[in-house]
Design a protein around this motif. Structure first.
Motif, mmCIF file in Angstrom:
data_model
loop_
_atom_site.group_PDB
_atom_site.id
_atom_site.type_symbol
_atom_site.label_atom_id
_atom_site.label_comp_id
_atom_site.label_asym_id
_atom_site.label_seq_id
_atom_site.Cartn_x
_atom_site.Cartn_y
_atom_site.Cartn_z
ATOM 1 N N UNK A 147 -40.731 30.235 -0.324
ATOM 2 C CA UNK A 147 -41.841 31.160 -0.676
ATOM 3 C C UNK A 147 -42.722 30.030 -1.230
ATOM 4 N N UNK A 148 -42.877 29.273 -1.984
ATOM 5 C CA UNK A 148 -43.105 28.123 -2.502
ATOM 6 C C UNK A 148 -44.612 27.758 -2.078
ATOM 7 N N UNK A 149 -45.641 27.752 -2.419
ATOM 8 C CA UNK A 149 -46.991 26.879 -1.860
ATOM 9 C C UNK A 149 -46.359 25.751 -0.748
ATOM 10 N N UNK A 150 -46.865 24.805 0.262
ATOM 11 C CA UNK A 150 -46.497 23.937 1.321
ATOM 12 C C UNK A 150 -46.961 23.016 0.339
ATOM 13 N N UNK A 151 -48.291 23.447 -0.081
ATOM 14 C CA UNK A 151 -49.749 22.483 -0.846
ATOM 15 C C UNK A 151 -48.370 21.801 -2.034
ATOM 16 N N UNK A 167 -44.870 18.799 -5.523
ATOM 17 C CA UNK A 167 -45.324 18.413 -7.049
ATOM 18 C C UNK A 167 -44.095 19.102 -7.400
ATOM 19 N N UNK A 168 -43.367 20.588 -7.355
ATOM 20 C CA UNK A 168 -42.281 20.858 -8.286
ATOM 21 C C UNK A 168 -41.619 19.926 -7.794
ATOM 22 N N UNK A 169 -40.337 19.820 -6.473
ATOM 23 C CA UNK A 169 -40.131 19.264 -6.880
ATOM 24 C C UNK A 169 -39.589 17.628 -7.666
ATOM 25 N N UNK A 170 -40.906 16.966 -7.450
ATOM 26 C CA UNK A 170 -41.002 15.978 -8.817
ATOM 27 C C UNK A 170 -40.828 16.270 -10.213
ATOM 28 N N UNK A 171 -41.672 17.880 -10.435
ATOM 29 C CA UNK A 171 -41.453 18.025 -11.871
ATOM 30 C C UNK A 171 -40.126 18.192 -12.790
ATOM 31 N N UNK A 172 -39.174 18.904 -11.875
ATOM 32 C CA UNK A 172 -37.846 19.460 -11.672
ATOM 33 C C UNK A 172 -36.977 18.312 -12.117
ATOM 34 N N UNK A 173 -37.460 17.341 -10.949
ATOM 35 C CA UNK A 173 -36.005 16.327 -10.469
ATOM 36 C C UNK A 173 -36.425 15.438 -11.811
ATOM 37 N N UNK A 174 -37.760 14.863 -12.266
ATOM 38 C CA UNK A 174 -37.805 14.365 -13.117
ATOM 39 C C UNK A 174 -37.567 14.996 -14.700
ATOM 40 N N UNK A 175 -37.669 16.255 -14.857
ATOM 41 C CA UNK A 175 -36.667 17.059 -16.578
ATOM 42 C C UNK A 175 -35.260 16.941 -16.460
ATOM 43 N N UNK A 176 -34.877 16.806 -15.206
ATOM 44 C CA UNK A 176 -32.932 17.020 -14.719
ATOM 45 C C UNK A 176 -32.914 15.039 -15.197
ATOM 46 N N UNK A 187 -47.108 24.611 -13.313
ATOM 47 C CA UNK A 187 -47.424 26.066 -12.363
ATOM 48 C C UNK A 187 -47.239 25.817 -11.030
ATOM 49 N N UNK A 188 -47.493 26.375 -9.952
ATOM 50 C CA UNK A 188 -47.450 27.068 -8.219
ATOM 51 C C UNK A 188 -47.114 28.093 -8.441
ATOM 52 N N UNK A 189 -48.155 27.757 -7.247
ATOM 53 C CA UNK A 189 -48.455 28.697 -5.853
ATOM 54 C C UNK A 189 -47.055 29.950 -5.057
#
Length: 227
Positions: free
Chosen positions: A60-64, A68-77, A86-88
């Protein structure tokens, strides 16, 4: 999570555009628990998303935005910190919605990750408002009335988020151990309110040196909202 906690979560978000979740840290962000306005934001019922029954949250997360979402989550973890991204969301009907997610990883007593949890809020108005605000503040001769209108919108958002944070904090105190999720929720909502309030402060700074009557009007509006 027990039925009482689920009822309270749904009650908190019954009139807003937000939901909370717990999911696995896998390639699908497989949802284990969701409460709130899932269908309103995602465009499908939570029964379709839980356990990847029909769709995964990642799909459901926008392909564009997904990389970036994965990168931000991985970095935070990796840093043992919260993420704020923020994402679409691409709904099944073809429409899209901007959302903002704040979350963190949860670990057991042995330090092993057990799941991810977070808060997802509708960010469509926020994204549009910030874009308008940036454009307005960049103008050499910005219109004071337009800036005041933007500030008032932010202040209304701060007020709503503050009320949600208070409600979540009260429920956390009532629920005891089962309310740990509420405590996280209250902290995250307060963080969003604080950030929006910072934008209002920025507007006040930009007003310095301009029409004093307009600046005084803004300050009075802020004082009224804080009471």
């Amino acid at each position: 999570m027990d039925k009482e906690a689920l009822t309270v979560f749904n009650s908190i978000f019954s009139s807003g555009s937000a939901f909370v979740y717990r999911c696995a840290n896998d390639e699908n962000f497989t949802m284990k628990f969701m409460a709130g306005q899932i269908e309103k934001l995602c465009g499908c019922p939570k029964s379709d998303i839980l356990g990847n029954a029909k769709v995964s949250y990642v799909s459901l997360t926008h392909t564009e935005d997904i990389d970036r979402v994965f990168a931000d989550v991985d970095a935070a973890i990796e840093a043992r910190q919260n993420w704020d991204v923020a994402y679409r969301l691409s709904r099944p009907d073809g429409s899209a919605a901007w959302v903002r997610e704040r979350g963190n990883a949860v670990y057991d007593d042995d330090g092993e990750m057990v799941y991810l949890e977070g808060l997802v809020v509708d960010a469509s108005a926020e994204v549009n408002l910030r874009r308008e605000l940036e454009e307005t503040l960049q103008k050499t001769e910005a219109d004071n009335a337009e800036i005041l209108k933007l500030a008032e919108n932010i202040l209304r958002s701060v007020q709503k988020l503050s009320i949600l944070a208070i409600n979540a904090g009260i429920e956390a105190a009532r629920a005891g151990k089962a309310g740990q999720g509420f405590a996280f929720l209250a902290r995250e909502i307060k963080a969003l309110a604080d950030e929006n309030n910072a934008w209002a402060n920025r507007i006040t700074d930009q007003m310095a040196g301009r029409d004093s009557s307009a600046r005084d009007k803004l300050m009075r509006a802020r004082a009224t909202d804080q009471t």
